[in-house]
Design an enzyme around this catalytic site. Structure first.
Site, PDB file in Angstrom:
ATOM      1  N   SER A  94       1.297   2.811   1.743  1.00 34.34           N
ATOM      2  CA  SER A  94       1.238   1.743   2.730  1.00 34.34           C
ATOM      3  C   SER A  94       1.717   2.265   4.084  1.00 34.34           C
ATOM      4  O   SER A  94       1.160   3.244   4.582  1.00 34.34           O
ATOM      5  CB  SER A  94       2.040   0.528   2.238  1.00 34.34           C
ATOM      6  OG  SER A  94       1.707  -0.627   2.957  1.00 34.34           O
ATOM      7  N   ASP A 136      -7.669  -3.813  -2.856  1.00 33.70           N
ATOM      8  CA  ASP A 136      -6.511  -3.926  -1.982  1.00 33.70           C
ATOM      9  C   ASP A 136      -6.906  -4.828  -0.814  1.00 33.70           C
ATOM     10  O   ASP A 136      -7.595  -4.406   0.108  1.00 33.70           O
ATOM     11  CB  ASP A 136      -6.104  -2.544  -1.479  1.00 33.70           C
ATOM     12  CG  ASP A 136      -4.819  -2.571  -0.655  1.00 33.70           C
ATOM     13  OD1 ASP A 136      -4.377  -3.668  -0.261  1.00 33.70           O
ATOM     14  OD2 ASP A 136      -4.272  -1.482  -0.397  1.00 33.70           O
ATOM     15  N   HIS A 194      -2.929  -3.320  -4.038  1.00 34.36           N
ATOM     16  CA  HIS A 194      -2.289  -2.477  -3.036  1.00 34.36           C
ATOM     17  C   HIS A 194      -1.406  -1.403  -3.668  1.00 34.36           C
ATOM     18  O   HIS A 194      -0.586  -1.679  -4.533  1.00 34.36           O
ATOM     19  CB  HIS A 194      -1.448  -3.350  -2.113  1.00 34.36           C
ATOM     20  CG  HIS A 194      -0.852  -2.618  -0.960  1.00 34.36           C
ATOM     21  ND1 HIS A 194      -1.603  -1.857  -0.089  1.00 34.36           N
ATOM     22  CD2 HIS A 194       0.432  -2.524  -0.524  1.00 34.36           C
ATOM     23  CE1 HIS A 194      -0.810  -1.336   0.837  1.00 34.36           C
ATOM     24  NE2 HIS A 194       0.417  -1.722   0.593  1.00 34.36           N
TER      25      HIS A 194
END
Length: 618
Positions: free
Chosen positions: A223, A339, A370
């Site tokens: 991320s 995601d 995710h």
């Protein structure tokens, strides 16, 4: 001095004062130990490096070349090091796995009442946002994070962490994609290669040298932590020899906007770049007021534009696709097709550009949500090849590793490339049927027709997809599939649309029907992919113009990348609606969108093309 890959293929020998039987993976020669240990093209765990109680852990501050908090002093980044005790003599030098983050020292805690209120009319100045709370910094020196260490230290790597500018004990200000977020990890890599100075204190202090490393660095993270390896690599810094970004945000515009539309990341309705700034601002309390005023309340407030959603200079400066000129580190991208936070386009757009640039590049996609790194063996072979210089042949392996529908995330299928090279675009045409279901066919209907929907944000996309009869969406479905259909690539819609108002949301979902509403439905059962656009940006994402009510505008935009097997017995549905409750702004209901069916089509990338799309009535 820049090291060649060949020179990074090393074997460092450490003398020991005891005699023992050789351990698996070791080469013992006259009372010496050889490291690293390579088997099957991968760095192996070494028993003497595997006891956390013996690891050396210390921290320091690396001085950068920028001042992002305006105190007229170069910002220093807080850095922590975890390494085997055998490196202390300086005779053993190891490569580095490096992860940096704005999250390590804490983030804003609930209630999250500082997000934007999305209940507003389109094209109007949004309601004022409540600034975020002061973030309470957490953590104790010398530990910044424990990520990566149990994987890589036993395999003969040093693990380094750092806090991003304006977070934790690092100087500076958060900028969320600004230049200092690229230059901060560059400074750490420069320090690991003897080109920058480290200190044992935040101010002043004695110099600290990285005498225990070869200077060969790989970066990874997920991320935001996956974005920063790419940011560092865009500087072209020597010594950064490989990166593995997992679910990286490669463009803050694509994270918070979509084809001119203000769109929230999935699960975070009302988030925008200034909200993320507030969420991570855990740095020096004395500097926060100044940072807020200069970065959040001036630069971001002037540049982010929640009125038009247009791509502008502010967003272009936070789009790493525009910054690839100096990138040279081999890149293994990793992402998930489902995601809906950092959407799968983020990795594909960089993968595609780096292939054209000739950079060694590989991509891994799985079917989850995710996050989710590549299988460890793949990461290990990538790191062994490019951090140690071991000729393990990974550059000759397939370029894409795709976890197929229903398979385990750790068992991807190799593709020569992504999209699958056998995928061919199939054009699907629309036939009328509103307010129930129209048709989605491979042959033009030959008849002119329009159909109209009425916007109402109170109905979620899930509810609209399951509705048999509704005026709040248009749905076009294929006949029942006779065989599984393999979609691989980027679907695209061309839409001819007229709005009853000068501005409107446009949302498009590709779904698998009948909808599986059971509690144990798989993440791939219902939503195939989706996309969003602002019809005002029909000609350009950087320039919008009010719509003339009743006038048809024709434009195309891509949906999110996908690779999925749609089972036999299902139907593929194209759903067109306006406001998407959990992604877009929520204007008052009532806007009407009319679609010209003859001028609207879906381009679907199907493996084996039209031959791979068989229906039960054919």
């Amino acid at each position: 001095m820049k090291k060649s890959l060949l020179s990074l293929f090393f074997f460092t020998t450490l003398a020991i004062s005891f005699v023992s039987l050789p351990q698996p993976g070791w080469t013992q020669q006259s009372g010496t130990i050889t490291a690293p240990v390579i088997e099957n093209g991968m760095a192996q765990e070494i028993e003497e490096f595997s006891d956390p109680e013996t690891w050396i852990r210390h921290d320091l501050w690396v001085e950068t070349e920028f001042d992002s908090d305006g105190d007229s002093e170069p910002d220093r980044m807080h850095v922590s090091v975890t390494r085997p005790q055998q490196t202390e003599s300086g005779d053993l030098k190891l490569p580095v796995i490096y992860e940096t983050s704005p999250y390590y020292a804490g983030t804003a805690r609930p209630p999250y009442d500082f997000f934007w209120n999305v209940r507003q009319e389109l094209g109007e100045t949004p309601p004022e946002r409540t600034p975020g709370p002061d973030v309470q910094r957490r953590g104790e020196r010398p530990i910044i994070s424990n990520s990566q260490i149990r994987t890589w230290v036993p395999r003969g790597f040093v693990v380094v962490h750092s806090s991003s500018p304006g977070t934790g004990l690092s100087d500076g200000s958060p900028t969320v994609g600004g230049k200092n977020e690229s230059l901060a990890p560059k400074a750490v890599i420069d320090w690991l290669n003897g080109r920058a100075t480290g200190y044992d204190a935040r101010d002043g202090g004695e110099e600290v040298e990285a005498y225990w490393t070869t200077g060969s660095v790989g970066m990874t993270g997920t991320s935001y932590n996956g974005t920063l390896p790419l940011a560092a690599a865009t500087t072209g810094v020597d010594g950064l020899n490989a990166i593995i970004p997992v679910a990286p945000n490669t463009s803050y515009y694509h994270y918070y906007r979509s084809n001119g539309l203000v769109r929230s990341p999935g699960g975070y309705i009302g988030e925008d770049i200034d909200v993320l700034y507030d969420f991570i601002h855990s740095g020096d309390e004395a500097m926060r007021e100044r940072n807020n005023r200069v970065v959040r309340d001036t630069e971001m407030a002037r540049g982010m534009d929640r009125v038009t959603g247009d791509y502008n200079e502010f967003w272009a400066g936070r789009d790493y696709l525009n910054q690839l000129e100096d990138l040279k580190a081999p890149v293994l991208m990793a992402h998930a097709f489902n995601d809906w936070n950092v959407m799968p386009e983020h990795s594909y757009r960089i993968y595609e550009a780096l292939q054209e640039k000739g950079i060694p590049t590989m991509i891994y996609y799985h079917q989850g949500g995710h996050g989710g790194p590549p299988p460890l063996d793949l990461m290990n072979r990538w790191s062994t090849r490019y951090l140690l210089g071991v000729e393990n042949g990974i550059e000759e392996e397939p370029r894409a590793w795709i976890t197929r529908t229903g398979d385990e995330r750790t068992e991807p299928t190799p593709y020569p490339d992504y999209p699958h090279p056998q995928a061919e675009n199939v054009t699907m045409c629309l036939t009328p049927g509103a307010p129930q279901h129209g048709g989605l066919t491979t042959e033009p209907s030959g008849t002119s027709a329009t159909e109209t929907l009425e916007d109402n944000f109170s109905f979620s996309g899930d509810a609209l997809a399951q509705a048999e009869w509704t005026d709040h969406r248009l749905m076009y479905v294929t006949p029942t599939l006779a065989e599984p259909v393999h979609i691989s690539g980027i679907p695209e819609i061309t839409v001819s649309i007229a709005s009853s108002k000068p501005v409107a949301n446009l949302s498009v979902w590709l779904v698998s029907l009948p909808w599986n509403s059971s509690s144990d439905a798989a993440i791939t059962d219902n939503i195939i992919t989706r996309g969003w656009a602002d019809p005002q940006n029909y000609d350009s994402i950087s320039e919008s113009e009010p719509l003339e009510p009743g006038k048809f505008y024709t434009f195309s935009f891509e949906l999110q990348p996908d690779d999925q097997l749609i089972p036999a017995g299902q139907q593929i549905g194209l759903m067109i609606f306006s406001s998407d409750k959990y992604f877009t702004l929520r204007p008052d209901p009532g806007t009407e969108l009319t679609i010209d069916l003859e001028q609207t089509s879906l381009t679907l990338p199907v493996v084996n093309g039209a031959e791979g799309l068989m229906f039960t009535d054919e």
